[in-house]
Design an enzyme around this catalytic site. Sequence first.
Site, PDB file in Angstrom:
ATOM      1  N   GLU A 107     -16.185  -5.572 -10.439  1.00 36.88           N
ATOM      2  CA  GLU A 107     -15.202  -5.880 -11.470  1.00 36.88           C
ATOM      3  C   GLU A 107     -14.519  -7.220 -11.201  1.00 36.88           C
ATOM      4  O   GLU A 107     -14.274  -7.581 -10.053  1.00 36.88           O
ATOM      5  CB  GLU A 107     -14.107  -4.809 -11.511  1.00 36.88           C
ATOM      6  N   CYS A 127     -15.540   0.316  -1.458  1.00 35.44           N
ATOM      7  CA  CYS A 127     -14.541   0.117  -0.402  1.00 35.44           C
ATOM      8  C   CYS A 127     -14.521   1.348   0.493  1.00 35.44           C
ATOM      9  O   CYS A 127     -14.701   2.470   0.017  1.00 35.44           O
ATOM     10  CB  CYS A 127     -13.161  -0.102  -1.034  1.00 35.44           C
ATOM     11  N   CYS A 131      -7.857   4.407   0.358  1.00 30.24           N
ATOM     12  CA  CYS A 131      -6.529   4.618  -0.229  1.00 30.24           C
ATOM     13  C   CYS A 131      -6.609   5.740  -1.260  1.00 30.24           C
ATOM     14  O   CYS A 131      -7.462   5.718  -2.151  1.00 30.24           O
ATOM     15  CB  CYS A 131      -6.020   3.333  -0.882  1.00 30.24           C
ATOM     16  N   CYS A 134      -6.502   4.974  -5.203  1.00 25.58           N
ATOM     17  CA  CYS A 134      -7.321   3.873  -5.719  1.00 25.58           C
ATOM     18  C   CYS A 134      -8.715   4.332  -6.120  1.00 25.58           C
ATOM     19  O   CYS A 134      -9.387   5.040  -5.369  1.00 25.58           O
ATOM     20  CB  CYS A 134      -7.414   2.775  -4.654  1.00 25.58           C
ATOM     21  N   GLY A 177     -12.477  -3.687  -2.939  1.00 24.29           N
ATOM     22  CA  GLY A 177     -12.802  -3.997  -1.552  1.00 24.29           C
ATOM     23  C   GLY A 177     -11.618  -4.499  -0.750  1.00 24.29           C
ATOM     24  O   GLY A 177     -10.569  -4.861  -1.288  1.00 24.29           O
ATOM     25  N   GLU A 178     -11.794  -4.511   0.556  1.00 25.89           N
ATOM     26  CA  GLU A 178     -10.806  -5.042   1.501  1.00 25.89           C
ATOM     27  C   GLU A 178     -11.290  -6.413   1.965  1.00 25.89           C
ATOM     28  O   GLU A 178     -12.270  -6.513   2.708  1.00 25.89           O
ATOM     29  CB  GLU A 178     -10.647  -4.090   2.684  1.00 25.89           C
ATOM     30  N   SER A 209      -4.866 -10.590  -0.476  1.00 26.11           N
ATOM     31  CA  SER A 209      -4.144  -9.352  -0.192  1.00 26.11           C
ATOM     32  C   SER A 209      -4.959  -8.469   0.742  1.00 26.11           C
ATOM     33  O   SER A 209      -6.173  -8.340   0.592  1.00 26.11           O
ATOM     34  CB  SER A 209      -3.872  -8.598  -1.498  1.00 26.11           C
ATOM     35  N   SER A 232      -0.490  -4.938   1.212  1.00 22.08           N
ATOM     36  CA  SER A 232      -0.258  -3.677   0.507  1.00 22.08           C
ATOM     37  C   SER A 232       0.470  -2.737   1.458  1.00 22.08           C
ATOM     38  O   SER A 232      -0.137  -2.210   2.390  1.00 22.08           O
ATOM     39  CB  SER A 232      -1.593  -3.064   0.060  1.00 22.08           C
ATOM     40  N   HIS A 234       3.386  -0.170   0.437  1.00 19.81           N
ATOM     41  CA  HIS A 234       3.525   1.093  -0.321  1.00 19.81           C
ATOM     42  C   HIS A 234       4.418   2.151   0.317  1.00 19.81           C
ATOM     43  O   HIS A 234       4.777   3.122  -0.358  1.00 19.81           O
ATOM     44  CB  HIS A 234       2.153   1.700  -0.631  1.00 19.81           C
ATOM     45  N   CYS A 351      -7.659  -0.830 -10.432  1.00 19.65           N
ATOM     46  CA  CYS A 351      -8.740  -1.397  -9.635  1.00 19.65           C
ATOM     47  C   CYS A 351      -9.848  -0.376  -9.401  1.00 19.65           C
ATOM     48  O   CYS A 351      -9.615   0.713  -8.887  1.00 19.65           O
ATOM     49  CB  CYS A 351      -8.180  -1.889  -8.304  1.00 19.65           C
TER      50      CYS A 351
END
EC number: 2.1.1.192
Length: 364
Positions: A107, A127, A131, A134, A177-178, A209, A232, A234, A351
Amino acid sequence: MITAEKKKKNKFLPNFDKQSIYSLRFDEMQNWLVEQGQQKFRAKQIFEWLYQKRVDSIDEMTNLSKDLRQLLKDNFTVTTLTTVVKQESKDGTIKFLYELQDGYTIETVLMRHDYGNSVCVTTQVGCRIGCTFCASTLGGLKRNLEAGEIVSQVLTVQKALDATEERVSQIVIMGIGEPFENYDEMMDFLRIVNDDNSLNIGARHITVSTSGIIPRIYDFADEDIQINFAVSLHAAKDEVRSRLMPINRAYNVEKLIEAIQYYQEKTNRRVTFEYGLFGGVNDQLEHARELAHLIKGLNCHVNLIPVNHVPERNYVKTAKNDIFKFEKELKRLGINATIRREQGSDIDAACGQLRAKERQVETR
């Protein structure tokens, strides 16, 4: 440029016969040309064709000799992304689902602001961070993207904007992804798009990020690059953050803050903390106070994010009134905070959501 050493180090890189020509930094293109017995200045011509004229094939580079064009074709491909789905929101946000050459999908999002056009890029197919809020983690990690595949996302959006004489002015690496799990390719991407021979997007108009991969935060702090940095977060407490982000069990809040302090000591730059608000989980005034206590004294900004609902996840949006109260409490406690403007709420904007929906269709 993807070398044998890089492939050995990064086991999630694809094993294509030819790598993307967009994966080469300008200096790497110069060095490669010299190694092939070609003149160094040809690199500038090649980059002009790729990034200013934005051609789709090496054959279109008509001021290069046929022999050089053939040499390029023998070694590289001009990566093209196939648009599978395009969703446009009433606010102008456009979400693209692109197919890669091996059939995987990713995406990319174009977001329109008063100050310009921002592109959110993906760095991995899937990923593995996990999380729990997500959609990107649904299905796990398939592979990392080459730098050229990340560059191609920006270029493909830019080509779409060319029709209206607009340009991509900002990049955020916040897609699927990270990024810090694909660190070398991410860094090559940053240097390519920042280069004035390429897209010439200013470093301070690019934001990276991370979910908090601590060893890479130290590496990033040591890089000589003025890219904006976001984390991130949270939650301020390990118990809540581990529930939202299992990566916290490996890299807890205390160690994360230590890494951020090192980053600021090395760079003297501000950090943005991304804080998604989840109804009944981390959105009460006590959570705001915990957050303020944790980050007090850091040069930072808190970006409060009203989360998009993901059908596969059980979290719910925080009430608007609670969002405003949270922001007000942070400001009362001396923390710089803003509420992110919601964009793409009428499309699959969360995402990984569009990709997840497409995968469901494929497997029915």
